[in-house]
Design a protein around this motif. Structure first.
Motif, PDB file in Angstrom:
ATOM      1  N   GLU A  64      -6.996  -3.861  -5.136  1.00  0.00           N
ATOM      2  CA  GLU A  64      -6.383  -2.808  -4.316  1.00  0.00           C
ATOM      3  C   GLU A  64      -7.383  -1.725  -3.916  1.00  0.00           C
ATOM      4  OE1 GLU A  64      -6.669  -0.850  -8.198  1.00  0.00           O
ATOM      5  OE2 GLU A  64      -6.202  -2.877  -7.564  1.00  0.00           O
ATOM      6  N   ALA A  65      -8.606  -1.783  -4.488  1.00  0.00           N
ATOM      7  CA  ALA A  65      -9.656  -0.793  -4.207  1.00  0.00           C
ATOM      8  C   ALA A  65      -9.184   0.617  -4.574  1.00  0.00           C
ATOM      9  CB  ALA A  65     -10.089  -0.865  -2.747  1.00  0.00           C
ATOM     10  N   CYS A  66      -9.455   1.595  -3.688  1.00  0.00           N
ATOM     11  CA  CYS A  66      -9.030   2.999  -3.919  1.00  0.00           C
ATOM     12  C   CYS A  66      -9.557   3.588  -5.222  1.00  0.00           C
ATOM     13  CB  CYS A  66      -7.509   3.116  -3.850  1.00  0.00           C
ATOM     14  SG  CYS A  66      -6.890   3.046  -2.177  1.00  0.00           S
ATOM     15  N   PRO A  67     -10.838   3.872  -5.340  1.00  0.00           N
ATOM     16  CA  PRO A  67     -11.822   3.703  -4.277  1.00  0.00           C
ATOM     17  C   PRO A  67     -12.461   2.319  -4.334  1.00  0.00           C
ATOM     18  CG  PRO A  67     -12.853   4.778  -6.123  1.00  0.00           C
ATOM     19  CD  PRO A  67     -11.416   4.555  -6.518  1.00  0.00           C
ATOM     20  N   GLY A  68     -13.165   1.995  -3.251  1.00  0.00           N
ATOM     21  CA  GLY A  68     -13.914   0.757  -3.250  1.00  0.00           C
ATOM     22  C   GLY A  68     -13.682  -0.092  -2.027  1.00  0.00           C
ATOM     23  N   PRO A  69     -14.410  -1.190  -1.947  1.00  0.00           N
ATOM     24  CA  PRO A  69     -14.289  -2.090  -0.803  1.00  0.00           C
ATOM     25  C   PRO A  69     -12.986  -2.883  -0.854  1.00  0.00           C
ATOM     26  CG  PRO A  69     -15.750  -3.027  -2.449  1.00  0.00           C
ATOM     27  CD  PRO A  69     -15.417  -1.656  -2.930  1.00  0.00           C
ATOM     28  N   HIS A  70     -12.546  -3.355   0.305  1.00  0.00           N
ATOM     29  CA  HIS A  70     -11.303  -4.123   0.406  1.00  0.00           C
ATOM     30  C   HIS A  70     -11.572  -5.625   0.495  1.00  0.00           C
ATOM     31  CE1 HIS A  70      -9.999  -0.058   1.557  1.00  0.00           C
ATOM     32  NE2 HIS A  70      -8.835  -0.413   1.073  1.00  0.00           N
ATOM     33  N   ASP A  71     -12.776  -6.045   0.092  1.00  0.00           N
ATOM     34  CA  ASP A  71     -13.156  -7.454   0.207  1.00  0.00           C
ATOM     35  C   ASP A  71     -12.158  -8.393  -0.456  1.00  0.00           C
ATOM     36  OD1 ASP A  71     -15.353  -5.834   0.768  1.00  0.00           O
ATOM     37  OD2 ASP A  71     -16.808  -7.294   0.080  1.00  0.00           O
ATOM     38  N   SER A  72     -11.607  -7.986  -1.595  1.00  0.00           N
ATOM     39  CA  SER A  72     -10.780  -8.884  -2.406  1.00  0.00           C
ATOM     40  C   SER A  72      -9.284  -8.628  -2.262  1.00  0.00           C
ATOM     41  CB  SER A  72     -11.186  -8.763  -3.877  1.00  0.00           C
ATOM     42  OG  SER A  72     -11.076  -7.420  -4.321  1.00  0.00           O
ATOM     43  N   ASN A  73      -8.878  -7.863  -1.239  1.00  0.00           N
ATOM     44  CA  ASN A  73      -7.455  -7.550  -1.062  1.00  0.00           C
ATOM     45  C   ASN A  73      -6.595  -8.788  -0.878  1.00  0.00           C
ATOM     46  OD1 ASN A  73      -5.092  -6.596   1.069  1.00  0.00           O
ATOM     47  ND2 ASN A  73      -5.519  -5.096  -0.545  1.00  0.00           N
ATOM     48  N   ILE A  74      -7.206  -9.892  -0.441  1.00  0.00           N
ATOM     49  CA  ILE A  74      -6.473 -11.135  -0.224  1.00  0.00           C
ATOM     50  C   ILE A  74      -5.828 -11.653  -1.511  1.00  0.00           C
ATOM     51  CG2 ILE A  74      -8.443 -12.659  -0.655  1.00  0.00           C
ATOM     52  CD1 ILE A  74      -7.460 -14.395   1.670  1.00  0.00           C
ATOM     53  N   ILE A  75      -6.294 -11.174  -2.650  1.00  0.00           N
ATOM     54  CA  ILE A  75      -5.725 -11.599  -3.937  1.00  0.00           C
ATOM     55  C   ILE A  75      -4.225 -11.311  -3.987  1.00  0.00           C
ATOM     56  CG2 ILE A  75      -5.733 -11.162  -6.434  1.00  0.00           C
ATOM     57  CD1 ILE A  75      -8.073 -12.842  -5.481  1.00  0.00           C
ATOM     58  N   PHE A  76      -3.765 -10.255  -3.321  1.00  0.00           N
ATOM     59  CA  PHE A  76      -2.336  -9.954  -3.327  1.00  0.00           C
ATOM     60  C   PHE A  76      -1.524 -11.051  -2.646  1.00  0.00           C
ATOM     61  CE2 PHE A  76      -4.022  -5.756  -4.252  1.00  0.00           C
ATOM     62  CZ  PHE A  76      -3.162  -5.345  -5.262  1.00  0.00           C
ATOM     63  N   GLU A  77      -2.101 -11.713  -1.666  1.00  0.00           N
ATOM     64  CA  GLU A  77      -1.412 -12.840  -1.044  1.00  0.00           C
ATOM     65  C   GLU A  77      -1.308 -14.006  -2.027  1.00  0.00           C
ATOM     66  OE1 GLU A  77      -3.086 -13.834   2.746  1.00  0.00           O
ATOM     67  OE2 GLU A  77      -3.186 -11.732   3.375  1.00  0.00           O
ATOM     68  N   ASP A  78      -2.353 -14.195  -2.847  1.00  0.00           N
ATOM     69  CA  ASP A  78      -2.295 -15.226  -3.884  1.00  0.00           C
ATOM     70  C   ASP A  78      -1.200 -14.910  -4.908  1.00  0.00           C
ATOM     71  OD1 ASP A  78      -4.391 -16.597  -2.709  1.00  0.00           O
ATOM     72  OD2 ASP A  78      -5.914 -15.618  -3.945  1.00  0.00           O
ATOM     73  N   PHE A  79      -1.105 -13.639  -5.302  1.00  0.00           N
ATOM     74  CA  PHE A  79      -0.045 -13.232  -6.230  1.00  0.00           C
ATOM     75  C   PHE A  79       1.336 -13.509  -5.625  1.00  0.00           C
ATOM     76  CE2 PHE A  79      -2.870  -9.698  -8.269  1.00  0.00           C
ATOM     77  CZ  PHE A  79      -3.460 -10.648  -9.085  1.00  0.00           C
ATOM     78  N   ILE A  80       1.513 -13.098  -4.373  1.00  0.00           N
ATOM     79  CA  ILE A  80       2.807 -13.259  -3.714  1.00  0.00           C
ATOM     80  C   ILE A  80       3.170 -14.736  -3.575  1.00  0.00           C
ATOM     81  CG2 ILE A  80       3.987 -12.972  -1.491  1.00  0.00           C
ATOM     82  CD1 ILE A  80       2.579 -10.220  -1.309  1.00  0.00           C
ATOM     83  N   ASN A  81       2.194 -15.573  -3.221  1.00  0.00           N
ATOM     84  CA  ASN A  81       2.452 -17.007  -3.130  1.00  0.00           C
ATOM     85  C   ASN A  81       2.825 -17.590  -4.491  1.00  0.00           C
ATOM     86  OD1 ASN A  81       1.966 -17.096  -0.374  1.00  0.00           O
ATOM     87  ND2 ASN A  81      -0.210 -17.577  -0.623  1.00  0.00           N
TER      88      ASN A  81
END
Length: 358
Positions: free
Chosen positions: A331-348
């Protein structure tokens, strides 16, 4: 006002105190982020800790009402090389000094944060005291002996159950000190969240007809939460389970693995993590002082991500059950958003459409 930082190894740094002038004791750690000091101050995972910023100028863009990751700062103290007195940013609503004063946080500036960081890196994380007083050896010893962070989660977990968001996917969140942007990341993807206090029972969770359970980040040693570990253990197999940071450690402990305290932890916005399935490396935001012991993992748990710097575990999945987690902060905050796609993996995972990371 003149003040000093006294470390557990008897090293003393002299500087100027700012923020709420008082006296504080905590575990001294360092964060390598160049920006994001407000998110760091308000991250509940820092409860009980005095945070050192390695970047030399802090406060230059002030603070605002939007960037906080919880309702108020959770750190025990704040150490910087130089605190900016005149911030300049269109989003600035209050300067760092006043912000710390309003939230009763003790700060100290003007010390050699580079030397301090080298001490923590070489000797390991240790307790420290920020004070304006001349303390005797006995007073210092008593302050160190009386400090404990074993109840950290109890201090940051909510007291009541609440529900936020709308959507067909209903996720339960065991809140051990969750960051606001983790919640936002799920809500913005159309999820309904029911947020539980950390010490919620399995029976109460099962009343809510959930599609899955998510385990949040949080402060302290995961082994201090035996009831949470037992609750998660009982939920595994009954619904999908995912977690971030402290959450992945609780998952590992629920499967009989072990965790251990790191020498100085991972805290910053620039930690490279490798996905072992794809070979892809992303730069991640991290904040943890404990890790899952690789040699303690059972055969049914698979390492999915590792830290490029030291090879520590950054992601796990169960080989047959819908269980997965990451050690870093997508989720970053602070930081890069490179790995935000992980939330789609969680949701799936919660939807039953995917088991594990892509």
């Amino acid at each position: 006002m003149k003040g000093k930082l006294i470390l557990e190894n008897k090293t003393v740094f002299e500087g100027e105190c700012f923020g709420k002038i008082s006296e504080t004791v905590g575990e001294v750690v360092f964060n390598t982020g160049m920006t994001g000091y407000q998110e760091i101050l308000t991250d509940p995972s820092y409860y009980g800790q005095i945070v050192t910023m390695t970047y030399p100028l802090i406060g230059n863009y002030g603070t605002n009402l939007d960037d906080s990751q919880s309702s108020f700062p959770k750190v025990k103290g704040f150490i910087v090389r130089e605190a900016c007195k005149v911030p300049n940013n269109f989003r600035c609503e209050i300067d760092l000094d006043v912000y710390l004063k309003k939230n009763n946080i003790m700060g100290i500036e003007g010390i050699d944060t580079r030397q301090l960081t080298k001490i923590l890196r070489n000797a390991g994380t240790m307790k420290g005291i920020i004070t304006t007083n001349d303390l005797s050896d006995d007073e210092i010893t008593n302050m160190f002996n009386n400090f404990s962070n074993t109840n950290a989660v109890d201090m940051v977990t909510p007291e009541k159950v609440k529900t936020i968001g709308e959507g067909n996917l209903h996720i339960g969140v065991i809140d051990c000190g969750i960051k606001t942007n983790i919640l936002n990341s799920f809500v913005n993807k159309g999820c309904k969240l029911t947020i539980f206090p950390a010490h919620i029972s399995e029976e109460e969770i099962l009343k809510h007809n959930l599609d899955g359970i998510f385990l949040s980040n949080g402060p302290g040693d995961p082994t201090d939460l035996p009831d949470v570990i037992e609750t998660v253990k009982s939920l595994i197999g009954k619904m999908p389970v995912a977690g971030i940071c402290l959450g992945i450690q609780i998952i590992a402990l629920a499967f009989g693995a072990e965790t251990e305290k790191m020498k100085f932890g991972h805290r910053g916005c620039n930690h490279p993590v490798k996905n072992l399935k794809t070979g892809k490396v992303t730069i991640t935001s991290q904040n943890h002082g404990y890790m899952v012991k690789t040699d303690s993992l059972t055969d049914d748990l698979e390492i999915t991500h590792i830290n490029i710097n030291d090879g520590t575990v950054e992601g796990l999945r169960h080989k047959t059950l819908p269980v997965m987690g990451v050690q870093y902060h997508p989720e970053a905050c602070p930081g890069p958003h490179d790995s935000n796609i992980i939330f789609e993996d969680f949701i799936n995972l919660f939807k039953g459409e995917q088991h594990g990371f892509r």
